[in-house]
Design a protein around this motif. Structure first.
Motif, PDB file in Angstrom:
ATOM      1  N   ARG A 174      -3.143  -9.054   4.772  1.00  0.00           N
ATOM      2  CA  ARG A 174      -4.120  -8.345   3.951  1.00  0.00           C
ATOM      3  C   ARG A 174      -3.426  -7.383   2.991  1.00  0.00           C
ATOM      4  O   ARG A 174      -2.292  -6.943   3.225  1.00  0.00           O
ATOM      5  CB  ARG A 174      -5.114  -7.565   4.835  1.00  0.00           C
ATOM      6  N   ALA A 175      -4.135  -7.062   1.902  1.00  0.00           N
ATOM      7  CA  ALA A 175      -3.608  -6.148   0.887  1.00  0.00           C
ATOM      8  C   ALA A 175      -4.636  -5.057   0.622  1.00  0.00           C
ATOM      9  O   ALA A 175      -5.850  -5.302   0.672  1.00  0.00           O
ATOM     10  CB  ALA A 175      -3.290  -6.901  -0.403  1.00  0.00           C
ATOM     11  N   VAL A 176      -4.150  -3.856   0.321  1.00  0.00           N
ATOM     12  CA  VAL A 176      -5.044  -2.732   0.075  1.00  0.00           C
ATOM     13  C   VAL A 176      -4.443  -1.776  -0.943  1.00  0.00           C
ATOM     14  O   VAL A 176      -3.238  -1.532  -0.944  1.00  0.00           O
ATOM     15  CB  VAL A 176      -5.357  -1.970   1.390  1.00  0.00           C
ATOM     16  N   SER A 177      -5.305  -1.280  -1.812  1.00  0.00           N
ATOM     17  CA  SER A 177      -4.939  -0.204  -2.725  1.00  0.00           C
ATOM     18  C   SER A 177      -5.577   1.086  -2.212  1.00  0.00           C
ATOM     19  O   SER A 177      -6.795   1.135  -1.996  1.00  0.00           O
ATOM     20  CB  SER A 177      -5.452  -0.508  -4.142  1.00  0.00           C
ATOM     21  N   VAL A 178      -4.776   2.102  -1.996  1.00  0.00           N
ATOM     22  CA  VAL A 178      -5.287   3.402  -1.559  1.00  0.00           C
ATOM     23  C   VAL A 178      -5.440   4.261  -2.805  1.00  0.00           C
ATOM     24  O   VAL A 178      -4.452   4.712  -3.403  1.00  0.00           O
ATOM     25  CB  VAL A 178      -4.346   4.066  -0.543  1.00  0.00           C
TER      26      VAL A 178
END
Length: 219
Positions: A174-178
């Motif tokens: 999975r990928a996430v931008s904070v």
């Protein structure tokens, strides 16, 4: 059992350094990719003092071959990449009437394009449960016109993270931008260490209810 590994791209003394320390404190070994040897040396000594095994390389991440080679070497040495954290962006103090197209493209190559390079290089060493994280910014939605390219970079990299997450999810990655919705500071809710804590929390979530963007509002 081998320790998990985080690769920090754009490693420096700010948020990226705090992210490296946060993961090292949780038992991760760390690979650092940055542009300043002295900064990398200082950060390496700090991380090793926390019990992490640390590798580092100096490279311009807009040099696709150099960046790919560096990440590939990290992966080959450790045999795994569990988390890839991407931090680079360019701050160019020019408004839209003075910013040249070439300058905009140069900045986007750093703040957006380089993410493609390092994810593609890291992918062969990532497996189900792996994570890609990005330091995002409220500039994606509320750009300051005095540094017009930064907002474009942050909007672009967030969009790319959404696409990466959909693509990588097929293999359990999975990928996430904070998205940091505040101004970084030495004290208060938006210190690099507090942002790093938000990155840790976002990365270590379960897949259930996963979102590819997590806002950090200083809470």
């Amino acid at each position: 059992m081998r320790k998990p590994v985080i690769v920090v791209v754009g490693a420096g003394p700010g948020v990226s350094g705090s992210v490296a320390r946060r993961f090292a404190d949780e038992g991760y070994d760390v690979a650092l990719l940055g542009q300043d040897q002295d900064v990398l040396d200082d950060l390496t000594a700090d991380l090793e003092g926390r019990g992490a095994t640390v590798g580092h390389a100096v490279a311009d991440v807009t040099d696709e071959q150099a960046a790919r080679d560096a990440v590939r070497r990290f992966g080959e040495h450790t045999g795994r990449i569990d988390v890839l954290h991407f931090n680079p962006s360019a701050f160019r103090e020019k408004d839209p009437l003075t910013l040249a197209v070439g300058e905009l493209l140069e900045d986007v190559a750093l703040g957006v394009g380089a993410l493609l390079t390092v994810v593609q290089a890291a992918r062969p060493f990532m497996s189900a449960g792996g994570r890609v994280s990005v330091t995002g910014s409220m500039a994606a939605d509320e750009p300051w016109e005095g540094a017009a390219s930064l907002g474009v970079q942050k909007a672009g990299v967030r969009n790319l993270v959404h696409s990466l997450d959909k693509t990588l999810a097929r293999d359990g990655i999975r990928a996430v931008s904070v998205t940091v919705r505040g101004t970084l500071s030495r004290e208060g809710a938006f210190t690099p260490d507090r942002v790093a804590e938000a990155v840790w929390a976002a990365v270590t979530r379960d897949d259930d209810g996963w979102t590819s963007e997590v806002p950090y509002r200083g809470q």
